[in-house]
Structures are given as C-alpha cells and as structure tokens.
Motif scaffolding. Structure first.
Motif: not given
Length: 284
Positions: A152-179
């Motif tokens: 159950h911890v491994v499953d939660a970690v997989d969700s955590l990593l997916a959440e972290g990647r989604a946030i990082a991708e959104e920040r990458l999009y924001e960087m391209v737009r903002a700069f």
C-alpha cells in the motif's frame, strides 16, 4: 484511612496541545544526548497536524503523540506517547513553540503506523501538492525507514511520483510562457530514421536541437540501474549533437529564471555548434 480504596489514575490532558506538552515533558525528563541539538521532537500524525496538513486528523483527535528521540534513549511508549527512535535526529522546526520533525520525516513516521492505503496516499499527495517537500525527499525518507516493501506504500508512492511529475510539467510550461521562450514541441519521442528509439523528452526545439528533460527520478531500490539507463540516453543524444538540458523539479520551483536562462543560452548558441544528426520526432 481505607487502604482498599483504589487510586484514581491521573487523567490524560484533554486538548491536543496539552497532550503534546505532556509527551515532551515525559521524553525530556531523563536528559538529552550530548551533541544533539534537540533531545525530542513531535513527529508522525501530530506533527503533520502542526504542519497544517488538511489530510491529517485534527490534533485533538490524534490518539497517540509520536515523539522522535535518539535511539540510545531509555524510554518506553506509554499512554498517549509513542516513542520513535532514530540514529540521527533531523533539525526540528519550531511551530508554535513546539519542536516538530520536518515534513518528510514526520510523513515516514506516520506512514509506518498506518495500514489504510487511502490515508497514506492522501498524506503523500498533499505533501507534494501543497509544496511541503519534493517527491524525492519523501521517497528517500520512506526508503531509509524500509517502508517501500509494503504494497500500500508502494502504490501511494507511485501516485506521489505521478503527482510530482504533473506539477513539474506545469511549471515547465509556465517557465516557457513567463520568460517568452520559443514554443517547443512538447512530450516527444526521438528516433533515428529507420533505427532505434532514442528516448522521450519533455520539450524539444528541433531547429536548434535543444532538448529538456525533467529529472523526476526518486530513490528506489533499482535506482542504480535507472541512473545508468538515464546517463546512457543523455550521452547518446549528445553524441548526435543534441543539447540536453536536465532540470529538477526543485530548480524549477526555486530558480525558474536561472533555468530559463540556461535554455535560452542553449538556443542562442545552437548556430555555433556542429549540425545535429537528423532524427525523427514523434508524439509521445
């Protein structure tokens, strides 16, 4: 005097704050460990409540107060106090005058006592979504406490990593737009014509042969193998004349302007480099 009259036990403090103070007094009364900056600190669910986690139970409803101490302390869990031991104590944060373990450590101690997969997932996800800490830091702490062998911890970690990647991708999009960087091709796969797959990229500027890859790896048991594969991919692309810029989620969060400058410089100096090999770009 009636010697048969039972002695009424001292009632536990009613409020969460009072129970925390009671727990800290219990763990401190036997003295500290030389060289340790703090002899005891609140951890686990109580600490997450103090960190204002919405997914943690309110402090007054936490059944036990977890207190982190050095492993050499001669203390036993008792009443509402659960003693948690560590070889090295982290530097505590002072929250409302209470020494509290950092979020990643508090999460690991909370997860160690939880069996509800949904609760574990919500706690880990909030840690990243609310900006308390990066996924890699959380996974490192879970690994250190040997919690990654629980399904159950491994499953939660997989969700955590997916959440972290989604946030990082959104920040990458924001960087391209903002700069005001040129629009890249997003989320692509590269292949040699008629040849092998070269790997996926988060952003690619084909005219300048500049690529961006988000480094969202987290420490796992097979991390050495993943790192070797990761390195081989980068070296192969660079041998083909493709400039690969690796960006971590933390750098995107804390120094987005610097990362934008690195990419802009790579794009502007593309004409100074030898032309890259022709590659086929496919959507990922």
């Amino acid at each position: 005097m009636n010697h048969n009259t039972p002695i009424t036990p001292r009632p536990l403090p009613r409020t969460g704050e009072a129970r925390i103070q009671e727990a800290l007094r219990y763990t401190r009364r036997r003295g500290g460990v030389p060289g340790q900056s703090a002899e005891a600190m609140v951890t686990g669910l109580a600490a997450l409540a103090l960190h204002r986690f919405a997914s943690a139970p309110p402090l007054h409803s936490v059944d036990q107060i977890d207190v982190l101490v050095h492993r050499t302390r001669r203390l036993r869990s008792t009443g509402c106090v659960r003693v948690v031991r560590a070889q090295d104590l982290p530097e505590p944060l002072e929250l409302g005058g209470v020494p509290v373990a950092p979020v990643a450590r508090a999460l690991a101690d909370a997860v160690s006592a939880l069996t509800d997969a949904g609760v574990v997932r919500r706690l880990l996800t909030e840690a990243v979504r609310a900006g308390h800490c990066e996924p890699g830091v959380v996974v490192r702490e879970l690994s250190r406490e040997r919690l990654l062998n629980r399904p159950h911890v491994v499953d939660a970690v997989d969700s955590l990593l997916a959440e972290g990647r989604a946030i990082a991708e959104e920040r990458l999009y924001e960087m391209v737009r903002a700069f005001a960087l040129p629009d890249p091709m997003w989320n692509v796969d590269l292949r040699l014509p008629g040849g092998p797959h070269l790997g996926g990229l988060d952003a690619y500027w084909p005219d300048q042969a500049v690529a961006v890859e988000l480094d969202t790896r987290a420490p796992r048991q097979d991390d050495d193998a993943l790192w070797s594969e990761y390195t081989r991919k980068r070296e192969h692309l660079e041998r083909l004349g493709i400039t690969v810029v690796h960006i971590t989620p933390r750098k995107l969060r804390e120094a987005m302007d610097q990362q934008a400058t690195v990419i802009r410089t790579a794009l502007m100096t593309a004409s100074d480099r030898q032309p890259a090999a022709y590659v086929v770009v496919l959507p990922r």
